[in-house]
Scaffold this motif. Structure first.
Motif, PDB file in Angstrom:
ATOM      1  N   LYS A  48       8.457 -27.164  -4.563  1.00  0.00           N
ATOM      2  CA  LYS A  48       9.323 -26.003  -4.764  1.00  0.00           C
ATOM      3  C   LYS A  48       8.896 -24.807  -3.917  1.00  0.00           C
ATOM      4  CE  LYS A  48       6.832 -24.780  -9.024  1.00  0.00           C
ATOM      5  NZ  LYS A  48       6.973 -24.587 -10.499  1.00  0.00           N
ATOM      6  N   ASP A  49       7.590 -24.666  -3.635  1.00  0.00           N
ATOM      7  CA  ASP A  49       7.122 -23.549  -2.830  1.00  0.00           C
ATOM      8  C   ASP A  49       7.435 -23.721  -1.348  1.00  0.00           C
ATOM      9  OD1 ASP A  49       6.124 -22.148  -4.979  1.00  0.00           O
ATOM     10  OD2 ASP A  49       4.110 -23.000  -4.811  1.00  0.00           O
ATOM     11  N   LEU A  50       7.940 -24.911  -0.964  1.00  0.00           N
ATOM     12  CA  LEU A  50       8.269 -25.157   0.443  1.00  0.00           C
ATOM     13  C   LEU A  50       9.764 -25.308   0.690  1.00  0.00           C
ATOM     14  CD1 LEU A  50       5.449 -27.621   1.582  1.00  0.00           C
ATOM     15  CD2 LEU A  50       5.689 -25.195   2.102  1.00  0.00           C
ATOM     16  N   LYS A  51      10.561 -25.197  -0.349  1.00  0.00           N
ATOM     17  CA  LYS A  51      11.997 -25.417  -0.163  1.00  0.00           C
ATOM     18  C   LYS A  51      12.651 -24.349   0.702  1.00  0.00           C
ATOM     19  CE  LYS A  51      12.926 -28.321  -4.171  1.00  0.00           C
ATOM     20  NZ  LYS A  51      13.532 -29.438  -3.436  1.00  0.00           N
ATOM     21  N   ALA A  52      12.002 -23.193   0.847  1.00  0.00           N
ATOM     22  CA  ALA A  52      12.550 -22.132   1.686  1.00  0.00           C
ATOM     23  C   ALA A  52      11.848 -22.038   3.038  1.00  0.00           C
ATOM     24  CB  ALA A  52      12.463 -20.788   0.965  1.00  0.00           C
ATOM     25  N   CYS A  53      11.121 -23.083   3.419  1.00  0.00           N
ATOM     26  CA  CYS A  53      10.422 -23.056   4.709  1.00  0.00           C
ATOM     27  C   CYS A  53      11.410 -23.216   5.855  1.00  0.00           C
ATOM     28  CB  CYS A  53       9.349 -24.143   4.766  1.00  0.00           C
ATOM     29  SG  CYS A  53       9.992 -25.833   4.904  1.00  0.00           S
ATOM     30  N   GLU A  54      10.952 -22.923   7.055  1.00  0.00           N
ATOM     31  CA  GLU A  54      11.795 -23.087   8.234  1.00  0.00           C
ATOM     32  C   GLU A  54      11.974 -24.580   8.525  1.00  0.00           C
ATOM     33  OE1 GLU A  54      13.468 -20.892  10.008  1.00  0.00           O
ATOM     34  OE2 GLU A  54      12.785 -19.289   8.672  1.00  0.00           O
TER      35      GLU A  54
ATOM     36  N   LEU B 144      17.454 -28.759  -5.089  1.00  0.00           N
ATOM     37  CA  LEU B 144      16.677 -27.614  -5.550  1.00  0.00           C
ATOM     38  C   LEU B 144      16.078 -27.907  -6.925  1.00  0.00           C
ATOM     39  CD1 LEU B 144      16.815 -25.467  -3.331  1.00  0.00           C
ATOM     40  CD2 LEU B 144      19.048 -26.540  -3.515  1.00  0.00           C
ATOM     41  N   THR B 145      15.605 -26.871  -7.594  1.00  0.00           N
ATOM     42  CA  THR B 145      14.961 -27.095  -8.890  1.00  0.00           C
ATOM     43  C   THR B 145      15.738 -26.495 -10.067  1.00  0.00           C
ATOM     44  OG1 THR B 145      13.573 -25.129  -8.585  1.00  0.00           O
ATOM     45  CG2 THR B 145      12.650 -27.245  -7.883  1.00  0.00           C
ATOM     46  N   ASP B 146      16.815 -25.743  -9.815  1.00  0.00           N
ATOM     47  CA  ASP B 146      17.683 -25.321 -10.907  1.00  0.00           C
ATOM     48  C   ASP B 146      19.085 -25.090 -10.377  1.00  0.00           C
ATOM     49  OD1 ASP B 146      18.186 -22.443 -10.289  1.00  0.00           O
ATOM     50  OD2 ASP B 146      16.052 -22.224 -10.680  1.00  0.00           O
TER      51      ASP B 146
ATOM     52  N   MET C  62      12.295 -35.104   9.449  1.00  0.00           N
ATOM     53  CA  MET C  62      13.014 -33.832   9.469  1.00  0.00           C
ATOM     54  C   MET C  62      12.792 -33.103   8.149  1.00  0.00           C
ATOM     55  SD  MET C  62      17.071 -32.885   9.676  1.00  0.00           S
ATOM     56  CE  MET C  62      17.266 -33.029   7.897  1.00  0.00           C
ATOM     57  N   THR C  63      12.284 -31.885   8.244  1.00  0.00           N
ATOM     58  CA  THR C  63      12.135 -31.024   7.079  1.00  0.00           C
ATOM     59  C   THR C  63      13.289 -30.046   7.082  1.00  0.00           C
ATOM     60  OG1 THR C  63       9.714 -31.222   7.224  1.00  0.00           O
ATOM     61  CG2 THR C  63      10.605 -29.422   5.878  1.00  0.00           C
ATOM     62  N   ALA C  64      14.210 -30.187   6.125  1.00  0.00           N
ATOM     63  CA  ALA C  64      15.394 -29.321   6.093  1.00  0.00           C
ATOM     64  C   ALA C  64      15.034 -27.907   5.673  1.00  0.00           C
ATOM     65  CB  ALA C  64      16.442 -29.903   5.152  1.00  0.00           C
ATOM     66  N   GLY C  65      14.092 -27.781   4.726  1.00  0.00           N
ATOM     67  CA  GLY C  65      13.682 -26.461   4.280  1.00  0.00           C
ATOM     68  C   GLY C  65      14.851 -25.619   3.811  1.00  0.00           C
ATOM     69  N   ARG C  66      14.931 -24.380   4.315  1.00  0.00           N
ATOM     70  CA  ARG C  66      15.930 -23.424   3.836  1.00  0.00           C
ATOM     71  C   ARG C  66      17.340 -23.750   4.295  1.00  0.00           C
ATOM     72  NH1 ARG C  66      16.278 -18.717   7.599  1.00  0.00           N
ATOM     73  NH2 ARG C  66      16.539 -17.408   5.755  1.00  0.00           N
TER      74      ARG C  66
END
Length: 383
Positions: free
Chosen positions: A206-212, A347-349, A174-178
């Motif tokens: 970090k570039d994928l943390k907002a993915c669907e 997250l990263t910050d 499971m990719t939680a993403g956003r």
């Protein structure tokens, strides 16, 4: 009324653990990955992500275009080494049993003071879910979870209408993403076997943390198996590669190897791992003997062995006269980024975590479908 996180909980951000990874080692590794995949390969993830995020908020993406990195890195020096050097052992410790969720018990080995934020790994639980227990409705953002069921059955359901059951030998990636809200509860067992499994939390680039959000169920019969010529070693190649047997591809966005290895008395295996990846082995049954090339060390059940990054392979055996041993060997590509975690938000910050708390409370930016949603499988715990 559905319980939400109060705005006052944002104050807890000051207690967040901001863990700095060895930036020199990881930056060097990322430079190696860029040279292997091509100078624009990792940057292209961000471009693909921006394209994917033009979808409407009501769309889940279980079959979306895969935007992760290859699980088997091409031209990897450790995987192609003619005379592999054994990895040393960094530490060994026992995973102690503790309560978690609603009535469940876990042996947690990653995500404790003994081993925290072992990039890309955030948490490893060896869980047992009895009748009336489980993990009712809860959110995630910014990470992936990999659930491997060893016995029994586990039901899952999310706020996008996805539901199903995995059984012994099955996995769910499971990719939680956003953002996602889901529940994981035990399924009724016909033979009365306990609901036991492993759950691994993996950080997302970090570039994928907002993915669907994305799901990928992997059934037991889909998993390739390697058997040694002498019949004393069997490897379920869940993700990765062993002795010419490759796993299925495009399972997790962050490259992770998962090998379920069983060794009979008198058996042994040398398993190469990608260069520079972090790795560990969790002993499910029996006692495993590790050979570092300098010394040997026996490690018993419920212990986690953390290996050094240097070296090409790990070597495991079970002496004649001992009992069969089974362990999970796991390796993952370390990520060149800080980790700021508050419960299920990774997250990263700190500002991003504050935003996640706000989004979850206000049902926005990925959590829109959480408003007035309650899982069917979690109702047994809510009433």
């Amino acid at each position: 009324m559905k319980t939400v996180i109060a705005l006052s909980s944002i104050i807890c951000i000051i207690a967040l653990a901001y863990t700095a990874i060895d930036q020199t080692i990881i930056t060097d590794y990322y430079q190696h990955m860029r040279s292997v995949f091509g100078k624009n390969a990792i940057n292209n993830i961000s471009k693909t992500l921006r394209t994917n995020n033009t979808r409407t908020a009501s769309t889940m993406a279980p079959s979306s275009t895969f935007v992760g990195l290859p699980v088997i890195p091409p031209q990897d020096p450790s995987l192609t080494a003619k005379s592999p050097k054994a990895r040393g052992i960094q530490k060994v410790f026992e995973a102690m049993e503790q309560s978690e969720g609603a009535g469940a018990t876990v042996r947690r080995s990653i995500g404790t003071p003994k081993l925290r934020n072992f990039s890309p790994f955030l948490m490893l639980d060896h869980f047992t879910i009895g009748d009336g227990a489980g993990f009712p409705d809860h959110p995630h953002r910014g990470q992936e979870t990999i659930t491997y069921l060893l016995s029994g059955g586990v039901k899952h359901e999310d706020f996008a209408g996805h539901a199903g059951t995995i059984h012994a030998g099955d996995l769910q990636f499971m990719t939680a993403g956003r953002g996602i809200v889901h529940a994981e509860m035990p399924a009724e067992s016909i033979d009365g076997s306990p609901n036991v499994g492993m759950q691994l939390w993996v950080d997302l680039p970090k570039d994928l943390k907002a993915c669907e959000p994305r799901y990928r169920d992997l059934r037991s019969e889909e998993i390739p198996v390697y058997n040694s010529p002498d019949g004393k070693v069997s490897v379920k190649v869940i993700s990765g590669q062993t002795h010419g047997v490759d796993s299925l591809q495009e399972l997790a966005y962050t490259p992770v190897w998962l090998l379920d290895i069983t060794i009979q008395p008198g058996g042994s295996i040398e398993q190469p791992l990608p260069a520079g990846w972090n790795s560990f082995a969790y002993i499910l049954n029996g006692t495993v003997t590790w050979d570092t090339g300098v010394t040997t060390q026996q490690v018993p059940q419920f212990h986690n062995t953390v290996f050094e990054q240097k070296g090409d392979a790990v070597s495991a055996s079970v002496p004649e006269g001992e009992k069969e041993a089974r362990f999970m060997l796991v390796a993952g590509m370390p990520l060149d980024q800080p980790i700021v975690q508050y419960g299920p938000f990774v997250l990263t910050d700190a500002s991003q975590v504050r935003q996640a708390l706000y989004d979850y409370q206000t049902f926005s930016n990925g959590f829109e479908r959480a408003r007035d949603w309650e899982s069917e499988i979690g109702k047994v715990m809510a009433h």
